[in-house]
Design an enzyme around this catalytic site. Structure first.
Site, PDB file in Angstrom:
ATOM      1  N   HIS A   1       3.267   3.616  -8.737  1.00 53.69           N
ATOM      2  CA  HIS A   1       3.084   2.205  -9.101  1.00 53.69           C
ATOM      3  C   HIS A   1       4.327   1.648  -9.808  1.00 53.69           C
ATOM      4  O   HIS A   1       4.710   0.498  -9.599  1.00 53.69           O
ATOM      5  CB  HIS A   1       1.851   2.036  -9.984  1.00 53.69           C
ATOM      6  CG  HIS A   1       0.566   2.384  -9.274  1.00 53.69           C
ATOM      7  ND1 HIS A   1       0.297   1.972  -7.987  1.00 53.69           N
ATOM      8  CD2 HIS A   1      -0.513   3.119  -9.665  1.00 53.69           C
ATOM      9  CE1 HIS A   1      -0.897   2.430  -7.615  1.00 53.69           C
ATOM     10  NE2 HIS A   1      -1.397   3.136  -8.616  1.00 53.69           N
TER      11      HIS A   1
ATOM     12  N   LEU B   1      12.250 -19.653  -4.792  1.00 57.08           N
ATOM     13  CA  LEU B   1      11.241 -18.792  -4.152  1.00 57.08           C
ATOM     14  C   LEU B   1       9.985 -18.843  -5.000  1.00 57.08           C
ATOM     15  O   LEU B   1      10.059 -18.675  -6.217  1.00 57.08           O
ATOM     16  CB  LEU B   1      11.739 -17.336  -4.086  1.00 57.08           C
ATOM     17  CG  LEU B   1      10.682 -16.306  -3.652  1.00 57.08           C
ATOM     18  CD1 LEU B   1      10.503 -16.321  -2.129  1.00 57.08           C
ATOM     19  CD2 LEU B   1      11.050 -14.896  -4.099  1.00 57.08           C
TER      20      LEU B   1
ATOM     21  N   ASP C   1       0.833  -1.209   0.000  1.00 59.08           N
ATOM     22  CA  ASP C   1       0.000   0.000   0.000  1.00 59.08           C
ATOM     23  C   ASP C   1       0.873   1.267   0.000  1.00 59.08           C
ATOM     24  O   ASP C   1       2.026   1.232   0.421  1.00 59.08           O
ATOM     25  CB  ASP C   1      -0.885  -0.043   1.258  1.00 59.08           C
ATOM     26  CG  ASP C   1      -2.058   0.923   1.165  1.00 59.08           C
ATOM     27  OD1 ASP C   1      -2.302   1.473   0.074  1.00 59.08           O
ATOM     28  OD2 ASP C   1      -2.729   1.113   2.193  1.00 59.08           O
TER      29      ASP C   1
HETATM   30  C1  FPP Z   1      -1.768   0.332  -3.371  1.00 56.61           C
HETATM   31  O1  FPP Z   1      -1.278   1.637  -3.275  1.00 56.61           O
HETATM   32  C2  FPP Z   1      -1.130  -0.325  -4.496  1.00 56.61           C
HETATM   33  C3  FPP Z   1      -1.770  -0.859  -5.564  1.00 56.61           C
HETATM   34  C4  FPP Z   1      -3.240  -0.876  -5.697  1.00 56.61           C
HETATM   35  C5  FPP Z   1      -1.022  -1.441  -6.670  1.00 56.61           C
HETATM   36  C6  FPP Z   1       0.121  -2.300  -6.258  1.00 56.61           C
HETATM   37  C7  FPP Z   1       0.891  -2.696  -7.441  1.00 56.61           C
HETATM   38  C8  FPP Z   1       2.232  -2.686  -7.511  1.00 56.61           C
HETATM   39  C9  FPP Z   1       3.105  -2.325  -6.389  1.00 56.61           C
HETATM   40  C10 FPP Z   1       2.913  -3.106  -8.767  1.00 56.61           C
HETATM   41  C11 FPP Z   1       2.721  -4.559  -9.017  1.00 56.61           C
HETATM   42  C12 FPP Z   1       3.783  -5.065  -9.855  1.00 56.61           C
HETATM   43  C13 FPP Z   1       3.715  -6.137 -10.634  1.00 56.61           C
HETATM   44  C14 FPP Z   1       4.928  -6.572 -11.303  1.00 56.61           C
HETATM   45  C15 FPP Z   1       2.469  -6.899 -10.884  1.00 56.61           C
HETATM   46  P1  FPP Z   1      -2.288   2.831  -3.502  1.00 56.61           P
HETATM   47  O2  FPP Z   1      -2.226   3.231  -4.919  1.00 56.61           O
HETATM   48  O3  FPP Z   1      -3.633   2.438  -2.978  1.00 56.61           O
HETATM   49  O4  FPP Z   1      -1.654   3.942  -2.615  1.00 56.61           O
HETATM   50  P2  FPP Z   1      -2.436   5.091  -1.857  1.00 56.61           P
HETATM   51  O5  FPP Z   1      -3.244   4.405  -0.782  1.00 56.61           O
HETATM   52  O6  FPP Z   1      -1.332   5.917  -1.305  1.00 56.61           O
HETATM   53  O7  FPP Z   1      -3.275   5.805  -2.860  1.00 56.61           O
END
Ligand code: FPP
Length: 233
Positions: free
Chosen positions: A29, A123, A12
């Site tokens: 992201h 892994l 998150d």
């Molecule tokens: C939450 O942060 C994050 C997500 C919804 C996306 C997570 C995805 C990645 C880290 C990339 C995945 C990578 C691969 C290779 C599949 P948020 O956007 O909700 O953050 P906020 O709460 O600060 O808005």
């Protein structure tokens, strides 16, 4: 304390991290996806066998079209850049979630990553994509009911039998669940699988969750006393 084999992470805070730097959410992201590689390597070096990351939830479709589109393109960017290295490191990619609802190219990229790394054992890097735990459990219940109707399963069922219907049936239970960025919620993630997991909520946003922070979480885990409902002898 027994070995921590399976770590799950709710990644998150990408959006807030980007905003704090005056960047668009997509930059958060992208940085978050780079960190998937860093933390997978660190987890493997720390002896973790299963790392299950929440990349896209069944609720994330509610975000803007642009943001959803960006998140759907990230797996291709990530695997194009790192698949060779991940395979060399002995990582096996596995996807959980309802893949048929993803754009066809996103799905194809993810299934190829699974196929190309299927022989690896070091892994298990599990990516939850269009995953929601309540849906997973409902789908498992449907599959079980169909097996009962077809005479392939007896109607009385134990937890160990039911687990076989979950998307995580090849993984051990989660030992440690980490959520980054300060929120203290489970957000429909691995509800069955975390029954006895230790929970850790860290203030760092996912892009700033370093191998040192992972190490700190594991140190904390090994200092806790897991009794699984029993009494310490
Ligand atoms: C939450 O942060 C994050 C997500 C919804 C996306 C997570 C995805 C990645 C880290 C990339 C995945 C990578 C691969 C290779 C599949 P948020 O956007 O909700 O953050 P906020 O709460 O600060 O808005």
């Amino acid at each position: 304390m027994e070995q921590c084999r399976h770590v799950a992470i709710i990644m998150d805070g990408n959006g807030r991290w980007a905003k704090a730097q005056g960047k668009p959410r997509s930059a958060g992201h992208l940085a978050g996806s780079e960190n998937v590689r860093t933390i997978a390597i660190a987890a493997s070096e720390l002896g973790i066998e299963y790392l299950t990351l929440y990349a896209f939830s069944t609720e994330n479709w509610k975000r803007s079209k642009d943001e959803v589109g960006y998140l759907m393109k990230l797996p291709a960017v990530f695997f194009d850049k790192y698949m060779k290295e991940l395979i060399e490191r002995g990582f096996r990619i596995r996807i959980i979630g309802e893949l048929d609802a993803l754009p066809a190219d996103t799905r194809a990229v993810m299934e190829k990553a699974e196929r190309d790394s299927a022989m690896n054992t070091k892994l298990s890097l599990n990516i939850a994509m269009n995953y929601g735990s309540q849906r997973e459990i409902a789908l498992a219940a449907s599959a079980f009911a169909k097996d009962v109707l077809a005479g392939k399963a007896a109607p009385d069922i134990e937890p160990e039998d039911f687990e076989k219907y979950l998307m995580t049936n090849e993984f051990p239970p989660v030992d440690l669940l980490i959520r980054t960025s300060g929120e203290q919620r489970i957000s429909n993630y691995l509800l069955w699988q975390i029954a006895y997991a230790e929970l850790e909520f860290v203030p760092e946003a996912w892009p700033e969750f370093t191998p040192e922070v992972l190490k700190r979480c594991l140190d904390e885990y090994y200092h806790r006393d897991r009794r699984f409902g029993g009494v310490k002898p």
